[in-house]
Motif scaffolding. Structure first.
Motif, PDB file in Angstrom:
ATOM      1  N   ARG A  26       0.753 -10.001  -5.889  1.00  0.00           N
ATOM      2  CA  ARG A  26       0.383  -8.595  -5.744  1.00  0.00           C
ATOM      3  C   ARG A  26       1.601  -7.685  -5.887  1.00  0.00           C
ATOM      4  NH1 ARG A  26      -4.957  -8.144  -6.712  1.00  0.00           N
ATOM      5  NH2 ARG A  26      -6.100  -9.727  -5.532  1.00  0.00           N
ATOM      6  N   ALA A  27       2.732  -8.137  -5.364  1.00  0.00           N
ATOM      7  CA  ALA A  27       3.959  -7.343  -5.494  1.00  0.00           C
ATOM      8  C   ALA A  27       4.370  -7.233  -6.959  1.00  0.00           C
ATOM      9  CB  ALA A  27       5.076  -7.964  -4.666  1.00  0.00           C
ATOM     10  N   LEU A  28       4.278  -8.345  -7.689  1.00  0.00           N
ATOM     11  CA  LEU A  28       4.630  -8.334  -9.107  1.00  0.00           C
ATOM     12  C   LEU A  28       3.650  -7.488  -9.911  1.00  0.00           C
ATOM     13  CD1 LEU A  28       5.540 -12.117  -9.492  1.00  0.00           C
ATOM     14  CD2 LEU A  28       7.149 -10.203  -9.613  1.00  0.00           C
ATOM     15  N   GLU A  29       2.381  -7.587  -9.578  1.00  0.00           N
ATOM     16  CA  GLU A  29       1.368  -6.786 -10.272  1.00  0.00           C
ATOM     17  C   GLU A  29       1.635  -5.294 -10.081  1.00  0.00           C
ATOM     18  OE1 GLU A  29      -3.521  -6.225 -10.374  1.00  0.00           O
ATOM     19  OE2 GLU A  29      -2.558  -7.334  -8.747  1.00  0.00           O
ATOM     20  N   LEU A  30       1.962  -4.902  -8.859  1.00  0.00           N
ATOM     21  CA  LEU A  30       2.261  -3.502  -8.581  1.00  0.00           C
ATOM     22  C   LEU A  30       3.523  -3.059  -9.312  1.00  0.00           C
ATOM     23  CD1 LEU A  30       1.794  -0.855  -7.103  1.00  0.00           C
ATOM     24  CD2 LEU A  30       2.972  -1.841  -5.111  1.00  0.00           C
ATOM     25  N   ALA A  31       4.552  -3.895  -9.302  1.00  0.00           N
ATOM     26  CA  ALA A  31       5.797  -3.566 -10.006  1.00  0.00           C
ATOM     27  C   ALA A  31       5.542  -3.392 -11.504  1.00  0.00           C
ATOM     28  CB  ALA A  31       6.839  -4.650  -9.762  1.00  0.00           C
ATOM     29  N   HIS A  32       4.656  -4.220 -12.067  1.00  0.00           N
ATOM     30  CA  HIS A  32       4.317  -4.104 -13.483  1.00  0.00           C
ATOM     31  C   HIS A  32       3.597  -2.781 -13.761  1.00  0.00           C
ATOM     32  CE1 HIS A  32       3.453  -5.355 -17.532  1.00  0.00           C
ATOM     33  NE2 HIS A  32       2.149  -5.371 -17.329  1.00  0.00           N
ATOM     34  N   GLN A  33       2.704  -2.401 -12.881  1.00  0.00           N
ATOM     35  CA  GLN A  33       2.009  -1.126 -13.036  1.00  0.00           C
ATOM     36  C   GLN A  33       2.995   0.041 -12.972  1.00  0.00           C
ATOM     37  OE1 GLN A  33      -0.988  -1.110  -9.981  1.00  0.00           O
ATOM     38  NE2 GLN A  33      -2.175  -2.760 -10.932  1.00  0.00           N
ATOM     39  N   VAL A  34       3.972  -0.064 -12.082  1.00  0.00           N
ATOM     40  CA  VAL A  34       5.005   0.975 -11.977  1.00  0.00           C
ATOM     41  C   VAL A  34       5.793   1.054 -13.275  1.00  0.00           C
ATOM     42  CG1 VAL A  34       7.193   1.569 -10.840  1.00  0.00           C
ATOM     43  CG2 VAL A  34       5.210   0.885  -9.474  1.00  0.00           C
ATOM     44  N   ARG A  35       6.171  -0.088 -13.789  1.00  0.00           N
ATOM     45  CA  ARG A  35       6.921  -0.135 -15.048  1.00  0.00           C
ATOM     46  C   ARG A  35       6.131   0.514 -16.190  1.00  0.00           C
ATOM     47  NH1 ARG A  35       6.131  -4.435 -19.409  1.00  0.00           N
ATOM     48  NH2 ARG A  35       7.484  -3.615 -21.035  1.00  0.00           N
ATOM     49  N   LEU A  36       4.843   0.165 -16.315  1.00  0.00           N
ATOM     50  CA  LEU A  36       4.026   0.723 -17.394  1.00  0.00           C
ATOM     51  C   LEU A  36       3.867   2.232 -17.249  1.00  0.00           C
ATOM     52  CD1 LEU A  36       1.209  -1.988 -17.687  1.00  0.00           C
ATOM     53  CD2 LEU A  36       3.124  -1.605 -19.259  1.00  0.00           C
ATOM     54  N   ARG A  37       3.650   2.704 -16.037  1.00  0.00           N
ATOM     55  CA  ARG A  37       3.428   4.137 -15.837  1.00  0.00           C
ATOM     56  C   ARG A  37       4.692   4.952 -16.059  1.00  0.00           C
ATOM     57  NH1 ARG A  37      -0.172   6.650 -11.059  1.00  0.00           N
ATOM     58  NH2 ARG A  37      -1.644   5.444 -12.315  1.00  0.00           N
ATOM     59  N   HIS A  38       5.823   4.462 -15.579  1.00  0.00           N
ATOM     60  CA  HIS A  38       7.025   5.288 -15.571  1.00  0.00           C
ATOM     61  C   HIS A  38       8.017   4.962 -16.681  1.00  0.00           C
ATOM     62  CE1 HIS A  38       5.835   7.281 -11.898  1.00  0.00           C
ATOM     63  NE2 HIS A  38       5.620   6.117 -11.326  1.00  0.00           N
ATOM     64  N   GLU A  61       0.845  -1.202   0.000  1.00  0.00           N
ATOM     65  CA  GLU A  61       0.000   0.000   0.000  1.00  0.00           C
ATOM     66  C   GLU A  61       0.882   1.256   0.000  1.00  0.00           C
ATOM     67  OE1 GLU A  61      -3.778   1.874   2.504  1.00  0.00           O
ATOM     68  OE2 GLU A  61      -2.794   0.033   3.177  1.00  0.00           O
ATOM     69  N   THR A  62       1.947   1.220   0.795  1.00  0.00           N
ATOM     70  CA  THR A  62       2.895   2.339   0.808  1.00  0.00           C
ATOM     71  C   THR A  62       3.558   2.513  -0.551  1.00  0.00           C
ATOM     72  OG1 THR A  62       3.369   2.034   3.166  1.00  0.00           O
ATOM     73  CG2 THR A  62       5.032   3.209   1.865  1.00  0.00           C
ATOM     74  N   ALA A  63       3.989   1.396  -1.159  1.00  0.00           N
ATOM     75  CA  ALA A  63       4.654   1.460  -2.458  1.00  0.00           C
ATOM     76  C   ALA A  63       3.720   1.985  -3.543  1.00  0.00           C
ATOM     77  CB  ALA A  63       5.191   0.081  -2.837  1.00  0.00           C
ATOM     78  N   ARG A  64       2.441   1.634  -3.450  1.00  0.00           N
ATOM     79  CA  ARG A  64       1.493   2.123  -4.447  1.00  0.00           C
ATOM     80  C   ARG A  64       1.438   3.652  -4.429  1.00  0.00           C
ATOM     81  NH1 ARG A  64      -2.356   0.085  -7.537  1.00  0.00           N
ATOM     82  NH2 ARG A  64      -1.972  -1.998  -6.686  1.00  0.00           N
ATOM     83  N   ALA A  65       1.384   4.224  -3.255  1.00  0.00           N
ATOM     84  CA  ALA A  65       1.323   5.686  -3.149  1.00  0.00           C
ATOM     85  C   ALA A  65       2.672   6.335  -3.460  1.00  0.00           C
ATOM     86  CB  ALA A  65       0.861   6.077  -1.745  1.00  0.00           C
ATOM     87  N   GLN A  66       3.729   5.744  -2.932  1.00  0.00           N
ATOM     88  CA  GLN A  66       5.055   6.364  -3.039  1.00  0.00           C
ATOM     89  C   GLN A  66       5.675   6.179  -4.419  1.00  0.00           C
ATOM     90  OE1 GLN A  66       7.723   5.499   0.250  1.00  0.00           O
ATOM     91  NE2 GLN A  66       9.493   5.449  -1.108  1.00  0.00           N
ATOM     92  N   VAL A  67       5.608   4.967  -4.944  1.00  0.00           N
ATOM     93  CA  VAL A  67       6.309   4.656  -6.196  1.00  0.00           C
ATOM     94  C   VAL A  67       5.393   4.834  -7.397  1.00  0.00           C
ATOM     95  CG1 VAL A  67       7.760   2.980  -7.378  1.00  0.00           C
ATOM     96  CG2 VAL A  67       7.694   2.996  -4.887  1.00  0.00           C
ATOM     97  N   LEU A  68       4.247   4.190  -7.372  1.00  0.00           N
ATOM     98  CA  LEU A  68       3.350   4.257  -8.521  1.00  0.00           C
ATOM     99  C   LEU A  68       2.813   5.675  -8.718  1.00  0.00           C
ATOM    100  CD1 LEU A  68       1.857   2.760 -10.793  1.00  0.00           C
ATOM    101  CD2 LEU A  68       0.005   2.328  -9.154  1.00  0.00           C
ATOM    102  N   GLU A  69       2.306   6.271  -7.666  1.00  0.00           N
ATOM    103  CA  GLU A  69       1.658   7.575  -7.804  1.00  0.00           C
ATOM    104  C   GLU A  69       2.663   8.729  -7.850  1.00  0.00           C
ATOM    105  OE1 GLU A  69      -1.407   7.679  -8.512  1.00  0.00           O
ATOM    106  OE2 GLU A  69      -1.897   5.600  -8.046  1.00  0.00           O
TER     107      GLU A  69
END
Length: 337
Positions: free
Chosen positions: A43-55, A12-20
């Protein structure tokens, strides 16, 4: 009931800090990611993938590598069968320039945009620099591809020469955390590697600086390495996983657990949201086909296709077909001038 990201506060922290916000996780936060239970891994891999796509975007950078000089290296990197100090089957061999050009053509034919010339040396001497210059000229005459080099530790003059010859990217891996480095290499220091990295960046070349995981380092040291790489801010980070080689001090180390490797992929992406994170050596042995697929959906956005320096990789077609299956476009060539 299906678990959600909110079951694990670090995600949850990574979603706000890294993704957003695009701010990488700290070393302490990375330890939390690396120690997540298996049920949190998807869930960790899914979040990392979202970070990769966004950034980073959806495309994948493809690269081929070839060694102009294999074996006979004077350094004692404990994982490397190219060291002349170990009783390994790899012996010193020089590659003919025509073969190098052929390899560059074959690499470009896969759709790759990067071709890396590698030499097993402490650092290049005049002979090697002259051969590299000749190879760069010949490749540029016949192949439309960016040229990278990995030639060990450099002097300022050599850095300036490579930049002047149009080398697009220079590879010089940290390999492992500063605290673990003396257990892996004794013939040169961590600081010497950092000096070359700093000169490369200052000269305007892209810096490729990666990791080799599974050498006996602790989870905390993996987090330390990810944080140290993030602080260095390289353009690209290749992730290698130890493939224990006969005759080296790490021949009996064993293969890294596949789930730990996937946790590391997610953690390195969450540490460096905008970095090119490349699949490199050892993934076939550590992850297999299924794990390789999961990594592409967990933060990886680049890949070395074909064989590595002293070990066999997957056929290039296997990776290219997988990218098609995943609907991930190959990054187009943007040739440096």
């Amino acid at each position: 009931m299906t678990a959600t990201v909110h079951n694990w506060p670090i995600l949850e922290t990574a979603r706000a800090q890294v993704l957003e916000r695009g701010t990488g996780l700290t070393e302490e936060q990375l330890v939390e990611v690396l120690t997540l239970p298996d049920e949190a891994l998807p869930r960790a891999l899914e979040l990392a993938h979202q970070v990769r796509l966004r950034h980073c975007g959806e495309d994948v950078e493809v690269e081929g590598i070839v060694s102009i000089k294999t074996g006979g290296c004077p350094e004692d990197c404990h994982f490397c069968s190219q060291s002349g100090l170990f009783d390994s089957p790899v012996r010193g061999v020089w590659l003919d320039i025509l073969e190098l050009v052929k390899a560059a053509k074959e690499t470009a034919a896969t759709g790759a945009t990067e071709f890396c010339i590698v030499a097993a040396v402490r650092g290049p001497d005049i002979k090697l620099m002259n051969q590299v210059k000749f190879a760069i000229d010949r490749i540029n005459e016949e192949v439309d591809i960016n040229i990278a080099c990995s030639l060990g530790m450099l002097t300022q003059r050599q850095v300036d020469q490579l930049a002047g010859w149009g080398v697009h990217r220079y590879n010089h891996n940290l390999e492992t955390a500063r605290s673990f480095f003396p257990q892996v290499v004794t013939t040169h220091t961590y600081e010497e590697r950092l000096e070359t990295c700093a000169m490369v960046k200052a000269a305007g070349m892209e810096l490729c600086c990666g990791a080799l995981l599974g050498m006996g380092e602790s989870v905390h040291q993996r987090a330390e390495l990810a944080a140290q790489l993030a602080a260095l801010d390289p353009h690209e980070v290749p992730l290698n996983f130890l493939n224990p080689r006969p005759g080296t001090p790490l021949e009996n180390q064993g293969v890294m657990d596949g789930k730990d490797a996937l946790r590391a992929i997610a953690a390195f992406r969450l540490a460096m949201p905008r970095t090119v994170l490349r699949y490199a050596g050892g993934r076939e042995l550590t992850l297999g086909d299924l794990g390789t697929r999961e990594g592409f959906l967990g933060g990886i956005n680049a890949v070395i296709v074909g064989n590595y320096l002293t070990t066999l990789g997957r056929p290039a077609t296997a990776d290219l077909n997988l990218l098609v299956d995943l609907n991930m476009p190959i990054r187009e060539l943007q040739k440096t001038l």
